[in-house]
Design an enzyme around this catalytic site. Structure first.
Site: not given
Lengths: 98, 494
Positions: B79, B154, B178
């Site tokens: 990420k 997210s 997330s």
């Protein structure tokens, strides 16, 4: 708590955010509705609750107070990310008289 | 060869027994990215050269007959909120659009030492704020199961990359859900570790009392392998804690017969999707036939979790985001005439709407005169939520809930009302506030129009209870096949 646009403008200034009048209007409505939602916590009985900022199992996580200087390559990489510089010095606009 | 569809476990054994080389495995993943990612948009940066060079080194080791470490040669995505030295790290934001990381996060250092091959950085909601990846400054990621729908957020890019076989595993971060929520939406396994189990050094901070890094994987067993590699205390993160230090992986096969599972009634509410509820209850029935004992329990303060979270988290966000001031790194307004304008214009232009919203909310609740009514009150409610869980874990070993009240929604559907978006996290947020570990595992699909949409079941454990929840998840996956299904993407065959 319903915010006014004046309130939002003040908060934006505290938060160092430049916002247009349209943005201020939209944020005022949105922030007011979020605050109305979170205010339900007022109905929770928290009398006598002691809270503490603790990671379970940890207490007094300490580190030795000594400087670990970074190597020249990392220093150069850090300076490369600076938007405005003169040599090894970071340049900023005048601090006083703004 | 479809090596990119392998699990970590399969990939490791395949390389070790020389069925295929690391370079072949990596090339298969890179081909998957090349043919799929234009549609999925899971990646922001692909590091092909680095990946190929790492793969060659691993192949040399295999050639010399040196046994591979568990994660060695495994292609992974990260990420874009984790620092990788020399690689562009954007946090999904215009303010860091051109920023190149100057050091490795601790988890990256650890995985490099284990020999992981990094394929690139994945898309996310800006600064990890969001539940759909629509808040990325670089366009949304699309759910591989239905490209018109969100992958969750997210960590949407990391979840989608695993679901679309564009990597073997990935790393995400979880503050209020997330990792777990996008894992549920994408039909993959996603683990949020106990707060403190994994070092946050090098994780771009969102809410420092909640943030945790964790794996997305195709199986709970794979997730356990990654967790064991990234966990540990770190002198650079004074909130990190080794727990009991015992690896999870050796315990995955221990019997779950007699394991006590709590079903909190507050997580099966009116207004949640009936099909989602049915699938989670079916999963509980499966666990019961496997020998687990089910108990109805109550976590009475659950309904206040989201409100406590949306006071606490913006407060921490407002502090953590203060560093983006156009002085040391990131976007700096060229039009600023003075210092105040440097701050206000750089942040006004460089930060997106959700980030600005949360900064302002945080600034407000921490302001003099409001601190007691909002922030201090939220801390007390947070304490009550923690107590709910601690009390429950005295009588059950594991708690099972739906991961989300719904299923992947259409891109744009919730974009106009922030509060509606916040409600997507209603089942994941309480565990974050309590600091306990949670994993989402696939438990079925709902049919909507032409699409099969994944549904996740959330397993929660006590502090440092990753071993329990991953063990249950692993054995549930051995009994069912939901996690082995792949999205039938409209791509050219890879």
């Amino acid at each position: 708590m319903a915010l006014t646009q004046h309130d939002t403008k003040h908060i934006a200034h505290l938060a160092r955010l430049d916002l247009s009048d349209e943005e201020l209007a939209v944020y005022t409505t949105q922030l007011s509705s979020i605050l109305a939602y979170v205010e339900q916590l007022n109905t929770v009985d928290t009398a006598g609750i002691e809270y503490h900022y603790q990671v379970p199992g940890l207490e007094h996580a300490m580190a030795v107070d000594e400087v670990n200087a970074c190597d020249a390559q990392t220093r150069a990489a850090l300076m490369d990310t600076v938007p405005a510089r003169t040599g090894e010095v970071i340049k900023v606009k005048a601090v006083f008289g703004a | 060869m479809s090596l990119h569809t392998l699990t970590l476990f399969q990939a490791h054994h395949g390389m070790q027994s020389k069925e295929f080389s690391c370079s072949e495995l990596v090339e298969s993943c890179l081909n998957a990215i090349a043919s799929r990612d234009e549609a999925v948009h899971a990646y922001l940066t692909v590091t092909e050269d680095i990946a190929r060079a790492s793969a060659q080194k691993v192949d040399e080791k295999i050639h010399r007959g040196i046994p591979l470490k568990p994660l060695e040669g495994i292609p992974a995505a990260v990420k874009d909120v984790l620092m990788m030295a020399g690689i562009r790290t954007t946090a999904g934001s215009k303010i860091l659009e051109h920023y190149v990381a100057t050091y490795d996060a601790t988890v990256i250092k650890k995985l490099k030492k284990e020999g992981v091959v990094f394929l690139g950085k994945t898309n996310l909601d800006e600064f990890a704020m969001g539940a759909s990846t629509e808040n990325s400054a670089f366009g949304p990621t699309r759910n591989p199961w239905d490209l018109s729908r969100v992958p969750g957020g997210s960590s949407g890019g990391s979840a989608a990359a695993v679901a679309a076989d564009e990597c073997i595993f990935s790393l995400g971060s979880d503050t209020g859900g997330s990792i777990r929520q996008p894992a549920g939406f994408c039909g993959v396994t996603g683990l949020k570790p106990t707060y403190g189990a994994v070092s946050r050094y090098g994780l771009i901070a969102m809410a420092s009392s909640l943030d945790q890094i964790g794996p997305f994987a195709k199986t709970a067993q794979d997730a356990a392998w990654v967790f064991d590699a990234i966990r540990g205390s770190d002198p650079y993160d004074s909130s990190s804690h080794r727990g009991d230090g015992k690896p999870v992986t050796p315990h995955l096969e221990h019997s779950i017969h007699g394991l006590r599972i709590g079903i909190p009634n507050e997580y099966f509410i009116d207004g949640m999707d009936a099909d989602v509820e049915r699938l989670v209850r079916d999963a509980l029935d499966v666990l019961q036939t496997m020998g687990c004992e089910l108990f109805d329990i109550s976590l009475p303060h659950t309904q206040y979790g989201l409100a406590a979270y949306y006071i606490n988290t913006p407060a921490e966000v407002s502090a953590n985001m203060a560093r983006y001031d156009g002085i040391r790194y990131g976007y700096s307004s060229p039009d600023a005439a003075n210092l105040m304008e440097t701050y206000c214009q750089s942040r006004g232009r460089g930060l997106g709407k959700e980030v600005q919203r949360r900064i302002m909310l945080g600034t407000y609740v921490l302001a003099a005169g409001y601190y007691d009514a909002y922030y201090k009150k939220a801390q007390k409610v947070r304490h009550l939520l923690q107590q709910d869980f601690m009390r429950a874990f005295r009588s059950v070993d594991c708690i099972v809930t739906p991961t989300s009240p719904g299923f992947p929604f259409r891109i744009g559907e919730k974009a106009n009302d922030p509060l509606t978006m916040y409600l997507a996290d209603i089942f994941t947020v309480p565990a974050s506030l309590a600091g306990i570990p949670g994993v989402s595992v696939p438990c079925g699909f709902v049919q909507r129009e032409q699409s099969q949409l994944p549904v996740g079941m959330q397993l929660l454990g006590p502090h440092f209870g990753e071993e329990v929840i991953l063990r249950v998840g692993h054995q549930y996956q051995r009994e069912t096949g939901w996690h082995t299904q792949k999205p039938q993407l409209a791509f050219a065959a890879v």
